[in-house]
Scaffold this active site. Structure first.
Site, PDB file in Angstrom:
ATOM      1  N   TRP A   1     -12.510   5.931   2.014  1.00 54.79           N
ATOM      2  CA  TRP A   1     -11.654   5.929   3.203  1.00 54.79           C
ATOM      3  C   TRP A   1     -12.291   6.860   4.223  1.00 54.79           C
ATOM      4  O   TRP A   1     -12.312   8.045   4.018  1.00 54.79           O
ATOM      5  CB  TRP A   1     -10.245   6.428   2.853  1.00 54.79           C
ATOM      6  CG  TRP A   1      -9.274   6.269   3.970  1.00 54.79           C
ATOM      7  CD1 TRP A   1      -8.911   7.201   4.903  1.00 54.79           C
ATOM      8  CD2 TRP A   1      -8.540   5.081   4.284  1.00 54.79           C
ATOM      9  NE1 TRP A   1      -8.008   6.685   5.778  1.00 54.79           N
ATOM     10  CE2 TRP A   1      -7.754   5.384   5.432  1.00 54.79           C
ATOM     11  CE3 TRP A   1      -8.473   3.803   3.750  1.00 54.79           C
ATOM     12  CZ2 TRP A   1      -6.907   4.447   6.019  1.00 54.79           C
ATOM     13  CZ3 TRP A   1      -7.631   2.881   4.336  1.00 54.79           C
ATOM     14  CH2 TRP A   1      -6.857   3.206   5.453  1.00 54.79           C
TER      15      TRP A   1
ATOM     16  N   ASN B   1      -5.163   5.343  -4.547  1.00 52.96           N
ATOM     17  CA  ASN B   1      -5.604   6.101  -3.377  1.00 52.96           C
ATOM     18  C   ASN B   1      -5.533   7.578  -3.735  1.00 52.96           C
ATOM     19  O   ASN B   1      -4.434   8.135  -3.860  1.00 52.96           O
ATOM     20  CB  ASN B   1      -4.708   5.812  -2.178  1.00 52.96           C
ATOM     21  CG  ASN B   1      -4.726   4.355  -1.766  1.00 52.96           C
ATOM     22  OD1 ASN B   1      -5.568   3.590  -2.213  1.00 52.96           O
ATOM     23  ND2 ASN B   1      -3.796   3.960  -0.906  1.00 52.96           N
TER      24      ASN B   1
ATOM     25  N   ASN C   1       0.838  -1.196   0.000  1.00 53.56           N
ATOM     26  CA  ASN C   1       0.000   0.000   0.000  1.00 53.56           C
ATOM     27  C   ASN C   1       0.872   1.245   0.000  1.00 53.56           C
ATOM     28  O   ASN C   1       1.726   1.400   0.877  1.00 53.56           O
ATOM     29  CB  ASN C   1      -0.915   0.024   1.230  1.00 53.56           C
ATOM     30  CG  ASN C   1      -1.733   1.301   1.307  1.00 53.56           C
ATOM     31  OD1 ASN C   1      -2.652   1.521   0.521  1.00 53.56           O
ATOM     32  ND2 ASN C   1      -1.391   2.174   2.248  1.00 53.56           N
ATOM     33  N   GLU C   2       0.660   2.108  -0.997  1.00 49.23           N
ATOM     34  CA  GLU C   2       1.372   3.399  -1.077  1.00 49.23           C
ATOM     35  C   GLU C   2       2.859   3.208  -0.772  1.00 49.23           C
ATOM     36  O   GLU C   2       3.450   3.945   0.018  1.00 49.23           O
ATOM     37  CB  GLU C   2       0.739   4.419  -0.139  1.00 49.23           C
ATOM     38  CG  GLU C   2      -0.703   4.743  -0.492  1.00 49.23           C
ATOM     39  CD  GLU C   2      -1.309   5.831   0.384  1.00 49.23           C
ATOM     40  OE1 GLU C   2      -0.726   6.161   1.430  1.00 49.23           O
ATOM     41  OE2 GLU C   2      -2.375   6.361   0.015  1.00 49.23           O
TER      42      GLU C   2
ATOM     43  N   TYR D   1      -5.977  16.524   0.132  1.00 47.18           N
ATOM     44  CA  TYR D   1      -4.551  16.767   0.312  1.00 47.18           C
ATOM     45  C   TYR D   1      -3.975  17.643  -0.793  1.00 47.18           C
ATOM     46  O   TYR D   1      -2.883  18.196  -0.626  1.00 47.18           O
ATOM     47  CB  TYR D   1      -3.789  15.446   0.370  1.00 47.18           C
ATOM     48  CG  TYR D   1      -4.089  14.633   1.611  1.00 47.18           C
ATOM     49  CD1 TYR D   1      -3.882  15.162   2.876  1.00 47.18           C
ATOM     50  CD2 TYR D   1      -4.595  13.344   1.515  1.00 47.18           C
ATOM     51  CE1 TYR D   1      -4.165  14.421   4.013  1.00 47.18           C
ATOM     52  CE2 TYR D   1      -4.875  12.598   2.649  1.00 47.18           C
ATOM     53  CZ  TYR D   1      -4.658  13.142   3.890  1.00 47.18           C
ATOM     54  OH  TYR D   1      -4.946  12.410   5.028  1.00 47.18           O
TER      55      TYR D   1
ATOM     56  N   LYS E   1     -11.835  10.506   8.751  1.00 46.07           N
ATOM     57  CA  LYS E   1     -12.485  10.432   7.443  1.00 46.07           C
ATOM     58  C   LYS E   1     -13.633   9.432   7.416  1.00 46.07           C
ATOM     59  O   LYS E   1     -14.211   9.157   6.358  1.00 46.07           O
ATOM     60  CB  LYS E   1     -11.456  10.099   6.363  1.00 46.07           C
ATOM     61  CG  LYS E   1     -10.405  11.189   6.176  1.00 46.07           C
ATOM     62  CD  LYS E   1      -9.440  10.853   5.071  1.00 46.07           C
ATOM     63  CE  LYS E   1      -8.423  11.968   4.894  1.00 46.07           C
ATOM     64  NZ  LYS E   1      -7.512  12.115   6.048  1.00 46.07           N
TER      65      LYS E   1
END
Length: 845
Positions: free
Chosen positions: A552, A472, A410-411, A478, A572
């Protein structure tokens, strides 16, 4: 043939009913543990005294509270657990296994002072054969658990808490000396798949391992399939090979298919026999379904298109940390399903067995992944641990029909250390290895990785490895604006049209205490959260090539490193950390649920203040065609519900109680929803005026006081004055203000003001000024005076010198109003600031 099948059925049922006492037993070991946070040198030994230790039950973590206090960090280190185990006469002669569903993150297990084994990884189960280490009567189990940072164990860093402890159930499993494998990575020892489902027949492939004792005669395996009503479907008898393996195919005529709308579950019972005696037995789920991901057409299940509408879910809960009992795990899945979702991404790690069982039963398709997050360590140990985690996850959960995707990163480029460009090719190499392992362990399912919104994944070739790409994306939170979200997706699809795409994360904060009629990015108002999700949903619906999405997050969750308006939480969620729904939850329910949905979206703000007769927009989420809204019994009109499942009214608030009622019809069945909104008008003549200075949002504090959004001064009202006056949000916007629960009051400010004026009636007033320095690091960078008239109430005031950075300071002042109140600010070094102000009238003149 029919007579033979009936005879087989009768014989099978007769044998299965005879299982009883000789089959395996599974006993909870959750109670009666002693715990110590620390690392005593001889804690594994039987003669060690634990009388001073704390008595605890499992699930347990030592991090329930410390990730949420104002002290930086939380305890990451060793802790010890000890418990007595009685081996009574019913267990003598049995094979005994300790089975741990999860302990974070390194566990060393001892029995009677001897080491039974070790396990690395905080999110998968593990088991140890302790038969040779036990004796009849009293025995001692000791477990050392350590959640310390270890550069060779993922996750290295992440935006969630790494709670330590034995936080999932512990079991004692007792079997015959010949039994289905329990130590094959703590799996069931049996693999079940459905390689062929066509033309009215479903083939079930079964592959298992029996640990056979040489003294056990005439070993056979009886495998039976039952339908959802526990009616017999088919039975087959197998012999095991020299290696203990048995492999067989079975058939089900006209199988009922498993899907989110109809999650039909068969079961497979595997019985190990010695002669006619059953000596071990387990049951596993079975679901018939097939699926496909396509870069142009999206996702299909059982030959029919299906858009994946999903959520991400972390496993922690307010007041519990990660020690969530099975009933709350299941309740979370029920909440997700009830909202109309059909898909869940288990972020960012394998989750409790009860979660997978609930997904099978409820009809939730699952993306499950291992916790390799943000970046990797370039070492053999890290790679081997990552590989073991993938194998553990798949073997333990591969029999669940709900699982469609195995994820393993993930990321992974999000936090690559500066100057470590060598990690990019190393990550690609590791991804290839993990992808290959996933295919080896389970050829029937697809693989995936979730990327953050950066093209580096394409440039390094990482995007070419998994079967399905997850993005994502947080445009409008952001970065950038919400409109950039769809543009990013279109660009990816244009460049890589054959890649199946899932939006694996998207979201914005929602703090139920913060509200604005002019919401903005980063303000954490629930109004911005709703705007964000409404926009994203519309953009995704307009793109048929998308296989699906997972918002999310379904629930707020612990994230110690975050500041934000509620520090140490990621906010969130559609629900709060203690599982209270936010208004945005009902937007999704109206969009996705087949139930009748009607919700007045004021639940996050039932207490309001504002100018007299304030007019605000009230939204109603519904999947009805039209809705009528009433205020205090008077109709405000009937409106058509738009494609976003929303209808809106401009409502003029009355002082006091405003009873709102929405009415609609669902196939002639009336549906109603009500809400009580209390409204208090505020003018310059009010007895109390509380201002959230510098902010576009009102804030409801723990006393129920509403601090209203700020404004520049206008005659007859109040506000800030100054040519250089600028609204400043904390730098960065997630700055944690220590020693207060009212962080939003101190995270915004007006900088450069010369005056804050209230045109209040003459009289005596109490004034409370709120300050917090969130911008300057050192004392001496901002110094100013605060005056009323000629009197200086704060002279040469330096917030950092007074209380330190990111700490609140409150100053109480009494003053008289003669033609209004004017609080003046005189600069000495830098620009003056003000974060909040409360004016309360004591007496009139």
């Amino acid at each position: 043939m029919r007579a033979f099948r009936l005879l087989t059925a009768v014989l099978a049922l007769t044998v299965l009913c005879a299982a009883a006492a000789s089959a395996r037993t599974k006993t909870s070991l959750n109670t009666g543990w002693k715990f110590h946070k620390g690392d005593p040198a001889t804690a594994s030994e039987n003669n060690f005294s634990d009388t001073s230790w704390t008595t605890v039950n499992i699930p347990h973590t030592w991090n329930v509270n410390d990730p949420f206090d104002d002290e930086p960090g939380y305890y990451r280190g060793p802790g010890w657990y000890r418990r007595e185990l009685i081996v009574d006469r019913t267990l003598v002669g049995k094979h005994l296994f300790l089975y741990f569903e999860g302990a974070s993150q390194v566990a060393d297990v001892y029995v009677n002072g001897q080491k039974a084994g070790s396990h690395i990884g905080g999110y998968s189960a593990f088991s140890f054969d302790i038969t040779s280490l036990t004796k009849p009567g009293r025995n001692l189990i000791a477990v050392r658990v350590d959640n310390s940072f270890n550069e060779d164990i993922p996750p290295l860093t992440a935006d969630f808490n790494f709670y330590g402890g034995i936080y999932r159930d512990v079991w004692l499993i007792a079997t015959d000396k010949t039994h289905l494998s329990i130590t094959d990575r703590a799996s069931s020892g049996v693999t079940i798949s459905t390689p062929y489902i066509q033309r009215g027949e479903g083939i079930v492939a079964i592959d298992g391992i029996v640990n056979a004792d040489p003294s056990t005669p005439d070993i056979t395996v009886l495998t039976s399939i039952f339908d959802a009503s526990k009616r017999w479907v088919d039975t087959s008898t197998s012999r095991i090979g020299d290696d203990g393996r048995f492999v067989l195919n079975m058939g089900v005529r006209k199988p009922r298919l498993w899907s989110p709308d109809s999650p039909y579950l068969y079961s497979v019972k595997i019985s190990v026999r010695s002669g006619s005696k059953i000596i071990d037995e387990i049951e596993q789920p079975l679901g018939f379904r097939w699926y496909n991901f396509d870069g142009e057409k999206g996702f299909s299940l059982n030959g029919k298109p299906l858009k994946l509408h999903g959520v991400n879910r972390h496993q922690d809960h307010a007041g519990l940390g990660n020690t969530v009992p099975d009933r709350l795990h299941v309740r979370d899945m029920e909440i997700i399903k009830d909202a109309g979702f059909n898909f869940v991404r288990l972020a960012h790690y394998p989750q409790d067995p009860s979660v997978l069982e609930a997904c099978d039963r409820l009809g939730l398709l699952v993306w499950e992944e291992t916790p390799i997050v943000n970046y990797i360590t370039k070492s053999d140990a890290f790679a081997d641990n990552s590989a073991n985690m993938v194998r553990d996850m798949i073997r333990q959960h591969r029999n669940h029909p709900s699982v469609i995707l195995w994820g393993y990163m993930n990321e992974i480029y999000l936090r690559v250390p500066k100057g470590r460009d060598d990690l990019y090719p190393a990550t690609v190499e590791l991804a290839r290895r993990l992808n290959s392992i996933a295919k080896e362990e389970d050829p029937s399912r697809l693989t995936t990785i979730a990327f953050h919104g950066n093209d580096i994944y394409n440039k390094t070739g990482l995007g070419d490895i998994p079967d399905v790409i997850g993005w994502n994306l947080y445009q409008g939170w952001y970065s950038a604006t919400v409109e950039d979200f769809g543009k990013f997706l279109d660009d990816q699809h244009k460049r890589f049209p054959k890649r199946p795409l899932i939006v694996s994360e998207y979201g914005a904060n929602g703090d139920r205490r913060l509200h604005s009629t002019q919401p903005r990015r980063f303000d954490s108002t629930t109004e911005y959260q709703r705007y964000y999700h409404e926009s994203y949903m519309a953009q995704m619906e307009a793109r048929p090539y998308l296989s699906g999405s997972a918002l999310w997050n379904e629930f707020d969750f612990g994230a110690e490193l975050r500041g934000e308006t509620i520090p140490h939480l990621n906010q969130k969620g559609m629900y709060t950390f203690d599982r209270k729904p936010k208004d945005i939850h009902f937007f999704y329910k109206a969009k996705l649920s087949k139930q009748g949905v009607l919700h007045i979206a004021v639940g996050d703000q039932l207490k309001r203040v504002g100018v007299p007769s304030a007019k605000e927009t009230v939204d109603v989420y519904s999947n009805m065609s039209s809705v009528e809204l009433f205020q205090n019994g008077k109709s405000l009109g009937k409106k058509t519900v738009d494609g976003g499942r929303k209808a809106s009214w401009d409502v003029t608030w009355r002082s006091g109680a405003n009873v709102l009622a929405a009415r609609a019809s669902n196939r002639r069945t009336p549906i109603t929803d009500t809400a009580l909104v209390t409204f208090a008008p505020v003018t310059a003549a009010s007895n109390e005026i509380a201002i959230n200075v510098g902010s576009n949002a009102s804030f409801i504090d723990s006393d129920g006081r509403v601090w209203i959004a700020d404004q520049p001064y206008s005659k007859g009202s109040w506000g800030y004055i100054g040519e250089k006056a600028t609204r400043i949000y904390s730098q960065p916007p997630d700055r944690n203000i220590l020693r207060t629960d009212s962080d939003p009051l101190f995270q915004t400010m007006v900088e450069g003001l010369t005056e804050y004026r209230f045109d209040v009636p003459d009289g005596e007033y109490e004034i409370e000024l709120l300050f917090a320095e969130t911008k300057n690091e050192r004392a001496g960078m901002r110094v100013f005076d605060v005056l009323i008239g000629e009197r200086i109430y704060l002279g040469s005031f330096d917030p950092v010198a007074m209380v330190g950075r990111d700490r609140p300071f409150r100053k109480m002042i009494r003053a008289e109003s003669k033609g209004g109140l004017s609080i003046k600010f005189g600069s000495k070094i830098g620009e003056p600031i003000l974060n909040g102000i409360l004016v309360r009238r004591i007496s009139r003149r």
